[in-house]
Design a protein around this motif. Structure first.
Motif, PDB file in Angstrom:
ATOM      1  N   ASN A   1     -10.228 -20.215 -44.101  1.00 14.97           N
ATOM      2  CA  ASN A   1     -10.395 -20.544 -42.635  1.00 14.97           C
ATOM      3  C   ASN A   1      -9.501 -21.772 -42.325  1.00 14.97           C
ATOM      4  O   ASN A   1      -9.657 -22.381 -41.162  1.00 14.97           O
ATOM      5  N   GLU A   2      -9.014 -22.265 -43.210  1.00 18.32           N
ATOM      6  CA  GLU A   2      -8.210 -23.555 -43.018  1.00 18.32           C
ATOM      7  C   GLU A   2      -6.573 -23.755 -43.432  1.00 18.32           C
ATOM      8  O   GLU A   2      -6.339 -23.569 -44.489  1.00 18.32           O
ATOM      9  N   CYS A   3      -5.733 -23.457 -42.518  1.00 17.13           N
ATOM     10  CA  CYS A   3      -4.369 -23.530 -42.855  1.00 17.13           C
ATOM     11  C   CYS A   3      -3.759 -24.445 -41.868  1.00 17.13           C
ATOM     12  O   CYS A   3      -4.183 -24.621 -40.550  1.00 17.13           O
ATOM     13  N   TYR A   4      -2.476 -24.934 -42.255  1.00 20.39           N
ATOM     14  CA  TYR A   4      -1.922 -26.197 -41.336  1.00 20.39           C
ATOM     15  C   TYR A   4      -0.578 -25.884 -41.348  1.00 20.39           C
ATOM     16  O   TYR A   4      -0.014 -25.903 -42.642  1.00 20.39           O
ATOM     17  N   ALA A   5       0.122 -25.901 -40.087  1.00 18.61           N
ATOM     18  CA  ALA A   5       1.604 -25.977 -40.158  1.00 18.61           C
ATOM     19  C   ALA A   5       1.988 -27.297 -40.527  1.00 18.61           C
ATOM     20  O   ALA A   5       1.779 -28.045 -39.824  1.00 18.61           O
ATOM     21  N   CYS A   6       2.826 -27.444 -41.368  1.00 11.45           N
ATOM     22  CA  CYS A   6       3.371 -28.778 -41.877  1.00 11.45           C
ATOM     23  C   CYS A   6       4.320 -29.459 -40.751  1.00 11.45           C
ATOM     24  O   CYS A   6       4.607 -30.458 -41.048  1.00 11.45           O
ATOM     25  N   ASN A   7       5.099 -28.593 -40.198  1.00 11.51           N
ATOM     26  CA  ASN A   7       6.078 -29.080 -39.258  1.00 11.51           C
ATOM     27  C   ASN A   7       7.166 -29.780 -40.119  1.00 11.51           C
ATOM     28  O   ASN A   7       7.582 -29.573 -41.109  1.00 11.51           O
ATOM     29  N   GLY A   8       7.531 -30.903 -39.278  1.00 15.17           N
ATOM     30  CA  GLY A   8       8.616 -31.761 -40.131  1.00 15.17           C
ATOM     31  C   GLY A   8      10.133 -31.167 -39.885  1.00 15.17           C
ATOM     32  O   GLY A   8      10.947 -31.690 -40.555  1.00 15.17           O
ATOM     33  N   GLU A   9      10.232 -30.500 -38.903  1.00  8.85           N
ATOM     34  CA  GLU A   9      11.616 -30.084 -38.656  1.00  8.85           C
ATOM     35  C   GLU A   9      12.410 -31.272 -38.064  1.00  8.85           C
ATOM     36  O   GLU A   9      11.892 -31.874 -37.169  1.00  8.85           O
ATOM     37  N   GLY A  10      13.763 -31.412 -38.151  1.00  4.17           N
ATOM     38  CA  GLY A  10      14.681 -32.547 -37.722  1.00  4.17           C
ATOM     39  C   GLY A  10      13.860 -33.919 -37.897  1.00  4.17           C
ATOM     40  O   GLY A  10      13.646 -34.169 -39.056  1.00  4.17           O
ATOM     41  N   ASP A  11      13.685 -34.709 -36.832  1.00  2.00           N
ATOM     42  CA  ASP A  11      13.164 -36.042 -36.854  1.00  2.00           C
ATOM     43  C   ASP A  11      11.885 -36.036 -37.068  1.00  2.00           C
ATOM     44  O   ASP A  11      11.334 -37.044 -36.994  1.00  2.00           O
ATOM     45  N   THR A  12      10.926 -34.704 -36.809  1.00  2.00           N
ATOM     46  CA  THR A  12       9.600 -34.948 -36.713  1.00  2.00           C
ATOM     47  C   THR A  12       8.977 -35.078 -38.071  1.00  2.00           C
ATOM     48  O   THR A  12       9.508 -34.794 -39.222  1.00  2.00           O
ATOM     49  N   ALA A  13       8.013 -35.781 -37.891  1.00  2.00           N
ATOM     50  CA  ALA A  13       7.119 -36.168 -39.369  1.00  2.00           C
ATOM     51  C   ALA A  13       6.378 -34.698 -39.895  1.00  2.00           C
ATOM     52  O   ALA A  13       6.007 -33.962 -39.202  1.00  2.00           O
ATOM     53  N   ILE A  14       6.365 -34.931 -41.359  1.00  2.00           N
ATOM     54  CA  ILE A  14       5.290 -33.831 -41.758  1.00  2.00           C
ATOM     55  C   ILE A  14       3.940 -34.064 -41.424  1.00  2.00           C
ATOM     56  O   ILE A  14       3.611 -35.175 -41.372  1.00  2.00           O
ATOM     57  N   ASP A  15       3.298 -33.124 -40.975  1.00  2.00           N
ATOM     58  CA  ASP A  15       1.917 -33.507 -40.711  1.00  2.00           C
ATOM     59  C   ASP A  15       1.125 -33.939 -41.677  1.00  2.00           C
ATOM     60  O   ASP A  15       1.020 -33.885 -43.007  1.00  2.00           O
ATOM     61  N   ALA A  16       0.185 -34.915 -41.394  1.00  2.00           N
ATOM     62  CA  ALA A  16      -0.745 -35.866 -42.211  1.00  2.00           C
ATOM     63  C   ALA A  16      -1.614 -34.655 -43.223  1.00  2.00           C
ATOM     64  O   ALA A  16      -1.946 -34.952 -44.397  1.00  2.00           O
ATOM     65  N   HIS A  17      -1.978 -33.394 -42.708  1.00  2.00           N
ATOM     66  CA  HIS A  17      -2.958 -32.538 -43.454  1.00  2.00           C
ATOM     67  C   HIS A  17      -2.162 -31.886 -44.878  1.00  2.00           C
ATOM     68  O   HIS A  17      -2.679 -31.594 -45.658  1.00  2.00           O
TER      69      HIS A  17
END
Length: 246
Positions: free
Chosen positions: A217-233
């Motif tokens: 029940n718990e998934c996270y998109a890590c993001n991090g594309e370009g200048d954005t940061a990787i999600d803290a999760h």
């Protein structure tokens, strides 16, 4: 797509078909992704709950299997779970290759008995002729490819661009494959839990979307594309400050 023309004071609007895919059409449904990873954990996980062992799997399935209409009854029906587990638990082989699924445990290196070849490396190398390459070639249209590793790829070997056991070239090849893509991990590799993995994980995101799934029940998109940061999760918790002010 809307095409507008002004003619003799009349406004004419023509609706033209939009041939570009929407972002949603080419992105995994995160709730479905959680169910897929839970399926892997229930059917292929190595070791026990108290003493789990590293393994990795990858699938290349029809796109709708990664969207909201996911149907567990039609998912990976060509694969035999017992065969998968037997193959990936054999450290001399450590590899399963099926119709829509590949999986790997860890394999003892013939020359270095103390060194075990990591499951990510076994599935993704050599980059141009790997189990992953062969899997992706089986379905190129309207596909969804998901790569799951129980522990995050290690910084020292898997994500070391200068090392001979890295997976980065393979990710570059995967990037070229059409359809939905997701690289997923659950836990942090035991030797990387105290490291700042921001830049290391960005090497993955540069090629394919990165996710962390910790339960059904718990998934996270890590993001991090370009200048954005990787999600803290998707990053290890920062070390606690043990200094006590008196």
């Amino acid at each position: 797509m809307k095409f507008t023309v002004f003619l003799s004071g009349l406004l004419l609007i023509f609706l033209l078909p939009d041939r570009t895919e929407s972002v949603e059409d080419n992105t995994v449904d995160i709730n479905t992704l959680a169910r897929i990873i839970n399926f892997f954990e229930q059917n292929y996980k190595r070791g026990t709950e108290k003493n789990p062992h590293q393994y990795a799997t990858a699938i290349n399935v029809p796109k709708d299997q990664c969207q909201q209409n996911f149907n567990l009854n039609t998912f990976l029906t060509q694969e035999n779970g017992a065969n998968v587990k037997n193959d990936i638990n054999d450290e001399k082989k450590a590899l399963y290759q099926g119709a829509e699924l590949i999986a790997a445990g860890t394999k003892k290196d013939v020359d270095e008995q103390k060194f075990k070849m990591h499951s990510e490396f076994l599935l993704l190398n050599p980059p141009n002729n790997s189990p992953m390459t062969n899997l992706l070639n089986k379905r190129k249209e309207d596909s969804c490819s998901v790569f799951y590793t129980f522990n995050s790829p290690c910084v020292k070997t898997c994500l070391n661009a200068m090392g001979c056991h890295n997976i980065l070239d393979a990710l570059e090849n995967w990037k070229k494959h059409p359809g939905i893509k997701a690289f997923v991990f659950k836990n942090f590799w035991k030797f990387d839990t105290k490291k700042d993995l921001q830049n290391d994980f960005k090497q993955i995101v540069a090629h394919v979307p990165l996710f962390r799934c910790v339960s059904e029940n718990e998934c996270y998109a890590c993001n991090g594309e370009g200048d954005t940061a990787i999600d803290a999760h998707c990053l290890p918790l920062p070390p606690k400050n043990t200094n006590i002010e008196l």
